[in-house]
Design a protein around this motif. Sequence first.
Motif, PDB file in Angstrom:
ATOM      1  N   GLY A 112       0.796  -1.222   0.000  1.00 45.50           N
ATOM      2  CA  GLY A 112       0.000   0.000   0.000  1.00 45.50           C
ATOM      3  C   GLY A 112       0.829   1.273   0.000  1.00 45.50           C
ATOM      4  O   GLY A 112       0.344   2.333  -0.432  1.00 45.50           O
ATOM      5  N   ALA A 113       2.056   1.210   0.492  1.00 41.49           N
ATOM      6  CA  ALA A 113       2.904   2.408   0.528  1.00 41.49           C
ATOM      7  C   ALA A 113       3.175   2.943  -0.869  1.00 41.49           C
ATOM      8  O   ALA A 113       3.530   4.113  -1.032  1.00 41.49           O
ATOM      9  N   ARG A 114       2.988   2.137  -1.886  1.00 40.33           N
ATOM     10  CA  ARG A 114       3.276   2.550  -3.259  1.00 40.33           C
ATOM     11  C   ARG A 114       2.072   3.199  -3.937  1.00 40.33           C
ATOM     12  O   ARG A 114       2.180   3.678  -5.065  1.00 40.33           O
ATOM     13  N   PHE A 115       0.924   3.187  -3.274  1.00 43.12           N
ATOM     14  CA  PHE A 115      -0.248   3.822  -3.860  1.00 43.12           C
ATOM     15  C   PHE A 115      -0.054   5.335  -3.906  1.00 43.12           C
ATOM     16  O   PHE A 115       0.565   5.931  -3.022  1.00 43.12           O
ATOM     17  N   ASP A 116      -0.624   5.957  -4.920  1.00 40.87           N
ATOM     18  CA  ASP A 116      -0.442   7.395  -5.125  1.00 40.87           C
ATOM     19  C   ASP A 116      -1.253   8.229  -4.145  1.00 40.87           C
ATOM     20  O   ASP A 116      -0.815   9.276  -3.686  1.00 40.87           O
ATOM     21  N   LYS A 117      -2.448   7.787  -3.807  1.00 41.82           N
ATOM     22  CA  LYS A 117      -3.354   8.606  -3.011  1.00 41.82           C
ATOM     23  C   LYS A 117      -3.488   8.067  -1.590  1.00 41.82           C
ATOM     24  O   LYS A 117      -3.545   6.861  -1.368  1.00 41.82           O
TER      25      LYS A 117
END
Length: 258
Positions: A112-117
């Motif tokens: 999840g740390a790689r999600f943009d928002k």
Amino acid sequence: MEGGAVAFSNPRTVKDVFKDFKNRRAGILKALTNDVETFTRICDPEKENLCLYGLPNGSWEVNLPAEEVPSELPEPALGINFARDGMQRKDWLSLVAVHSDAWLFAVAFYYGARFDKNESREHLFNMMNDLPTLFDIVTGRKLVKEKASANSGNKTKSTVKVNAAEVQTTKVAKPTPPKEESFEEEDDEDENEDEDEEHGDTFCGSCGGKYTADGFWIGCDVCEKWFHGKCVKISAARAEHIKQYKCPQCIGKRARPS
């Protein structure tokens, strides 16, 4: 067993990460409930540091930690097998469960740390938080209904039931000591109480139990944590011959290649 590694599924969307989370969770839940006898037998304290892995396909395995440093994904708690015979099984399973909860969230938020928002991570957390934790289930605080498919293809619901007498965490009251008749024995009690108060904030690094003066404890010279002797399989007699004690966690860290 060869060195293990967390199966890598590489989910890219919130939906995929949540699916990966649920499948790994289902695998560990199976190990701690339906397959608990097999899981307990595999966690032999005589073996090296072992970890419990939940896999993306909904299964589980107990294996050695990943050899890569740093590992491809966050690693679960190391050395779960060492405390198996040093505490009641219900308490041991509860300890494994809460560490597994932490690992499941760590893996999910690694993706999840790689999600943009930020909204995406918040949505992911809310979906995971709607499910009871493994600790909730293993300690008997909640019973959950997991969807399962019958062999006929019709969708049914099966309830994962936990034997509360087996795994429910309870506080056992200490027996009331007999009334002492000698001043010498009363003095011994006072000394034990003073020692309990002095070390009141000390907890076992393996089982989490609070310090008491009526049992043998040993401190790690590396991480400076304290342990019940029974949790790390060290007796008072054996400790007298140990010049520098290193706990199982510190031994495991040292054994990994740099």
